[in-house]
Design a protein around this motif. Structure first.
Motif, PDB file in Angstrom:
ATOM      1  N   ALA A  62      53.718  38.287  34.799  1.00 25.01           N
ATOM      2  CA  ALA A  62      55.035  37.995  34.219  1.00 25.01           C
ATOM      3  C   ALA A  62      55.617  39.245  33.568  1.00 25.01           C
ATOM      4  O   ALA A  62      56.803  39.551  33.724  1.00 25.01           O
ATOM      5  CB  ALA A  62      54.920  36.861  33.199  1.00 25.01           C
ATOM      6  N   VAL A 105      54.979  33.613  27.677  1.00 24.01           N
ATOM      7  CA  VAL A 105      54.103  33.180  28.767  1.00 24.01           C
ATOM      8  C   VAL A 105      52.707  32.869  28.239  1.00 24.01           C
ATOM      9  O   VAL A 105      52.083  31.891  28.661  1.00 24.01           O
ATOM     10  CB  VAL A 105      54.083  34.216  29.912  1.00 24.01           C
ATOM     11  N   CYS A 146      53.709  27.260  34.812  1.00 19.68           N
ATOM     12  CA  CYS A 146      54.891  27.678  34.060  1.00 19.68           C
ATOM     13  C   CYS A 146      55.733  28.582  34.954  1.00 19.68           C
ATOM     14  O   CYS A 146      55.243  29.117  35.945  1.00 19.68           O
ATOM     15  CB  CYS A 146      54.526  28.373  32.756  1.00 19.68           C
ATOM     16  N   LEU A 184      59.040  31.647  34.876  1.00 19.60           N
ATOM     17  CA  LEU A 184      59.777  32.643  34.103  1.00 19.60           C
ATOM     18  C   LEU A 184      61.090  32.923  34.815  1.00 19.60           C
ATOM     19  O   LEU A 184      61.105  33.159  36.023  1.00 19.60           O
ATOM     20  CB  LEU A 184      58.963  33.939  34.004  1.00 19.60           C
ATOM     21  N   VAL A 225      61.203  30.528  29.700  1.00 20.06           N
ATOM     22  CA  VAL A 225      59.873  30.155  30.174  1.00 20.06           C
ATOM     23  C   VAL A 225      59.775  28.633  30.107  1.00 20.06           C
ATOM     24  O   VAL A 225      59.965  28.042  29.049  1.00 20.06           O
ATOM     25  CB  VAL A 225      58.759  30.822  29.343  1.00 20.06           C
ATOM     26  N   ASP A 267      57.438  25.149  30.959  1.00 16.77           N
ATOM     27  CA  ASP A 267      56.076  24.691  31.165  1.00 16.77           C
ATOM     28  C   ASP A 267      56.038  23.167  31.142  1.00 16.77           C
ATOM     29  O   ASP A 267      57.074  22.523  30.976  1.00 16.77           O
ATOM     30  CB  ASP A 267      55.103  25.318  30.149  1.00 16.77           C
TER      31      ASP A 267
END
Length: 116
Positions: free
Chosen positions: A5, A39, A50, A52, A65, A67
């Motif tokens: 990430a 992250v 997850c 980004l 982000v 999740d």
């Protein structure tokens, strides 16, 4: 995943610079730190994958982000001897805006940081 990430965000900012957008080196480092912290929180506290997403406009970078956890991140109370768990404090200190949106499939944390 955290390193990937961070590398993705670094490449994104590098491409922005090559296209003529202004990104200060110090702010670039701050933005990468925010990506790492967001992250890391997603990986540690959510049971599933997850994502980004990055958006840069007019010197403002939005880092989003998402999740699978439906819980909003909560800053920890001040404890001088605490080791770790300072990620959200760092994000709040570096960013101009931090919001959390809870949905049916989890949450998205959006953090905005100036990069000029």
């Amino acid at each position: 995943m955290i390193g990937e990430a961070r590398s993705f965000a670094d490449m994104f900012l590098h491409r922005a610079v090559t296209r003529g957008m202004a990104v200060a080196d110090v702010k670039r480092g701050d933005a990468l730190l925010v990506v790492s912290e967001l992250v890391t929180n997603a990986v540690r506290h959510a049971p599933g994958p997850c994502t980004l997403a990055l958006d840069l406009q007019d010197g403002l970078l939005e880092i989003a982000v998402s999740d699978t956890s439906g819980r909003s991140p909560q800053p920890q109370p001040f404890e001088p001897g605490r080791i770790g768990q300072h990620g959200l404090e760092i994000i709040l200190a570096l960013c101009t805006k931090v919001d959390t949106e809870i949905g049916d499939r989890g949450k998205t944390v959006r953090a905005c940081i100036t990069v000029l």
